[in-house]
Design an enzyme around this catalytic site. Sequence first.
Site, short mmCIF file in Angstrom:
data_model
loop_
_atom_site.label_atom_id
_atom_site.label_comp_id
_atom_site.label_asym_id
_atom_site.label_seq_id
_atom_site.Cartn_x
_atom_site.Cartn_y
_atom_site.Cartn_z
N SER A 19 2.95 10.45 -12.54
CA SER A 19 2.08 9.62 -13.05
C SER A 19 1.36 10.10 -14.25
O SER A 19 1.18 11.29 -14.37
CB SER A 19 0.82 9.22 -12.05
OG SER A 19 1.41 8.76 -10.89
N1 SAH Z 1 1.49 11.37 -6.92
C1 SAH Z 1 2.78 11.45 -7.28
C2 SAH Z 1 3.31 10.18 -8.22
C3 SAH Z 1 4.78 9.90 -7.57
S1 SAH Z 1 5.62 8.51 -7.79
C4 SAH Z 1 2.66 12.61 -8.65
O1 SAH Z 1 1.49 13.05 -8.63
O2 SAH Z 1 3.77 12.87 -8.97
C5 SAH Z 1 5.31 7.75 -6.23
C6 SAH Z 1 6.17 8.27 -5.05
O3 SAH Z 1 5.97 7.53 -4.07
C7 SAH Z 1 7.59 8.59 -5.35
O4 SAH Z 1 8.09 9.63 -5.08
C8 SAH Z 1 8.13 7.60 -4.19
O5 SAH Z 1 9.28 7.94 -3.39
C9 SAH Z 1 7.11 7.28 -3.28
N2 SAH Z 1 6.93 6.22 -2.15
C10 SAH Z 1 7.23 4.97 -2.43
N3 SAH Z 1 6.99 4.36 -1.41
C11 SAH Z 1 6.53 5.23 -0.25
C12 SAH Z 1 6.12 5.05 0.98
N4 SAH Z 1 5.93 3.84 1.69
N5 SAH Z 1 5.72 6.31 1.61
C13 SAH Z 1 5.81 7.26 0.85
N6 SAH Z 1 6.06 7.50 -0.16
C14 SAH Z 1 6.47 6.37 -1.21
#
Ligand code: SAH
Length: 212
Positions: A59
């Site tokens: 993000s």
């Molecule tokens: N907090 C992260 C943001 C990553 S983007 C950071 O600091 O980098 C969001 C992530 O959510 C992705 O890796 C995606 O695979 C995951 N995601 C999407 N749906 C999900 C779910 N139902 N449960 C867990 N993770 C999920």
Amino acid sequence: MYETERQELIKVLIGKGITDENVLKAFFRVERHLFVPEIIKPHAYSDVALPIGHEQTISQPYTVAFMTQALELDERCKILEIGTGSGFQAAILVDMGMKVYSIERNYEIHQRTQKLFDDLGIRAALIYGDGTIGWEEAAPYDRIIVTAGGPEVPKRLLKQLAVGGKMVIPVGDRNSQTMQIITKISETELLKKEIPNFKFVPLIGKEGWKNE
Ligand code: SAH
């Protein structure tokens, strides 16, 4: 490494309205370049989302800072994060002294971030699974942070939130979401604040979007 860049980023965050000293301090201590692929390290301190593989992103720093500030953290809260991704958001929370559980649905991303946390000595419980159903085993949580955008607030997450606790979650369609900041006043009463115009990768799961 990149200390000047980090200081510049913190100025940008302050300029955009981040005032929580503890959040700003964490942004100085947690080195974002360690959470992105080698080739994009030179861009790690730009205030933009960056690709981390598997069509996922780390993000934008402002978004991480904004959500962390919105959690209004005090003494060692127990936090559930949905969407571990690169682990940067979780690392910020751990740095701030929080007890963190973080769920990731993509196995390879989960494994990679687990290894990174082991190498860096970051202590958090990383869980592989569908975060839209939460993690009942360690509930209730003082705070819940969802870092992928879904069509609605998953009911089971609201259930796993402690009374008096807060949840920050982007909700909307696939292209744009509104950030909801929810306070659970009692088992039946919620207080909601909404801030428009965020864009996250999709939250996919039982109480999220149904397909990729
Ligand atoms: N907090 C992260 C943001 C990553 S983007 C950071 O600091 O980098 C969001 C992530 O959510 C992705 O890796 C995606 O695979 C995951 N995601 C999407 N749906 C999900 C779910 N139902 N449960 C867990 N993770 C999920």
